[in-house]
Design an enzyme around this catalytic site. Structure first.
Site, PDB file in Angstrom:
ATOM      1  N   GLY A  65      29.953 -22.604 -39.787  1.00  0.00           N
ATOM      2  CA  GLY A  65      30.423 -24.299 -37.476  1.00  0.00           C
ATOM      3  C   GLY A  65      30.429 -23.641 -36.691  1.00  0.00           C
ATOM      4  N   HIS A  68      24.296 -22.818 -33.460  1.00  0.00           N
ATOM      5  CA  HIS A  68      23.732 -22.782 -32.117  1.00  0.00           C
ATOM      6  C   HIS A  68      22.351 -22.253 -32.854  1.00  0.00           C
ATOM      7  CE1 HIS A  68      24.581 -18.775 -32.870  1.00  0.00           C
ATOM      8  NE2 HIS A  68      25.977 -18.679 -32.854  1.00  0.00           N
ATOM      9  N   HIS A 108      21.856 -19.728 -35.688  1.00  0.00           N
ATOM     10  CA  HIS A 108      21.395 -20.676 -36.760  1.00  0.00           C
ATOM     11  C   HIS A 108      20.556 -21.810 -37.292  1.00  0.00           C
ATOM     12  CE1 HIS A 108      25.960 -20.010 -35.914  1.00  0.00           C
ATOM     13  NE2 HIS A 108      26.402 -19.728 -37.386  1.00  0.00           N
ATOM     14  N   GLY A 152      20.944 -12.669 -40.149  1.00  0.00           N
ATOM     15  CA  GLY A 152      21.080 -12.169 -39.295  1.00  0.00           C
ATOM     16  C   GLY A 152      20.977 -10.435 -39.480  1.00  0.00           C
ATOM     17  N   ARG A 207      27.527 -14.988 -26.018  1.00  0.00           N
ATOM     18  CA  ARG A 207      27.949 -14.323 -25.427  1.00  0.00           C
ATOM     19  C   ARG A 207      27.437 -13.992 -23.885  1.00  0.00           C
ATOM     20  NH1 ARG A 207      31.034 -10.018 -28.795  1.00  0.00           N
ATOM     21  NH2 ARG A 207      32.407 -11.055 -29.972  1.00  0.00           N
TER      22      ARG A 207
END
Ligand code: PAF
Length: 291
Positions: A42, A45, A48, A158, A198
């Site tokens: 969940g 962003h 995803h 990914g 990040r």
């Protein structure tokens, strides 16, 4: 298989939210054609959404799971505080996936910790796993369960979480799970910096410094198949110490062991380091054809 609409952003029919295994089974049984799974915790962003886009390109139906898996958090890690925003997640993928499966912890694990679980073996104890004992065992246990429940033809992961991807590929091969794992390329900014949530913590100077990661990968890839060239590029980066490196390694993707000089085949390049206190990862796949 149907042709995906445009760049995958065109919205189709409304997305259904299911929270129980029984409802999931019912939805899955009604799907014809290829089904892709996108597994997430969940707080979705753009990374995803890139996985969702790829899943839509490859399959007729997409099932996305949203489950913050308690098994992959160690004591003192942020399981309770981990961001949860199911409403926001649903809004983001509405019409882009067929089903969102968002079970409770009790639905997934009637007994917690489960009596029987999956081990990632030695590969789960090194690199990212060294500082997080049990993390990858928790990941493979939940991934095995989710793949069993969703029963997809393929599942996308990914490449940036290279160790997770390699361990999940081992999970599927070693347990003969009937699913294809589709790696999805790392999204990069124009400079080459791998996109990450990040990156917002970095100053302009930090972003410039962080390019040491992608540049190191470029020079290792440019070593054109030579094991010694690849290793020399990684060693040179560590010696230049433009960032605070944790590791820059060339690994056998099947075992996650460092490659020797006689190694031939695909090489997983994994980099981790800190810039301005922010931990960054990057990865790429090279091919070793000679010493
Ligand atoms: O990468 C993640 O978000 C998680 O580790 C995964 C694969 C969804 C398992 O909980």
């Amino acid at each position: 298989m149907t042709t995906p609409p445009g760049a995958g952003q065109t919205r189709g029919t409304a997305t259904r939210l299911v929270t129980t295994k029984a409802e999931l089974r019912e939805q899955r049984a009604a799907m014809e054609g290829a089904v892709a799974a996108v597994l997430t915790m969940g707080s979705l962003h753009s990374g995803h959404l890139a996985l969702v886009r790829r899943a839509r390109e490859l399959a007729d139906h997409v099932i996305l799971s949203v489950f913050v898996n308690p098994l992959q958090f160690g004591p003192g890690e942020d399981y309770e505080a981990y961001p949860r925003d199911l409403e926001g997640d649903l809004a983001l993928v509405d019409g882009l996936v067929d089903v969102v499966f968002a079970p409770s912890a009790e639905e997934m694990y009637p007994v917690l910790p489960p009596t029987v679980s999956v081990s990632a073996g030695h590969a789960g104890t090194i690199l990212e796993g060294a500082a997080r004992p049990g993390h990858f065992d928790g990941v493979v246990t939940v991934v095995a369960k989710l793949l069993r429940l969703i029963d997809p033809h393929l599942s996308v992961f990914g490449r940036k979480d290279a160790q997770q991807l390699a361990i999940i590929q081992r999970l599927v091969a070693d347990l003969d799970l009937p699913v294809r794992i589709e790696p999805v390329e790392i999204e990069r900014e124009e400079t080459g910096l791998a996109r990450s949530s990040r990156n917002v913590y970095l100053s302009d100077q930090g972003r410039a410094q962080a390019l040491a990661l992608s540049r190191t990968l470029e020079s290792a890839l440019a070593a054109a198949g030579s094991v010694s060239g690849i290793r020399a590029a990684l060693r040179a980066a560590l010696e230049r110490a433009e960032i605070d490196w944790d590791y820059a390694l060339a690994l056998d993707p099947a075992t996650l062991e460092e490659i020797g000089s006689d190694y031939r085949g695909e090489v997983l390049l994994v980099l981790a380091g800190r810039v301005e206190g922010t931990r960054l990862l990057d990865a790429a796949v090279a091919v070793a054809t000679g010493a």
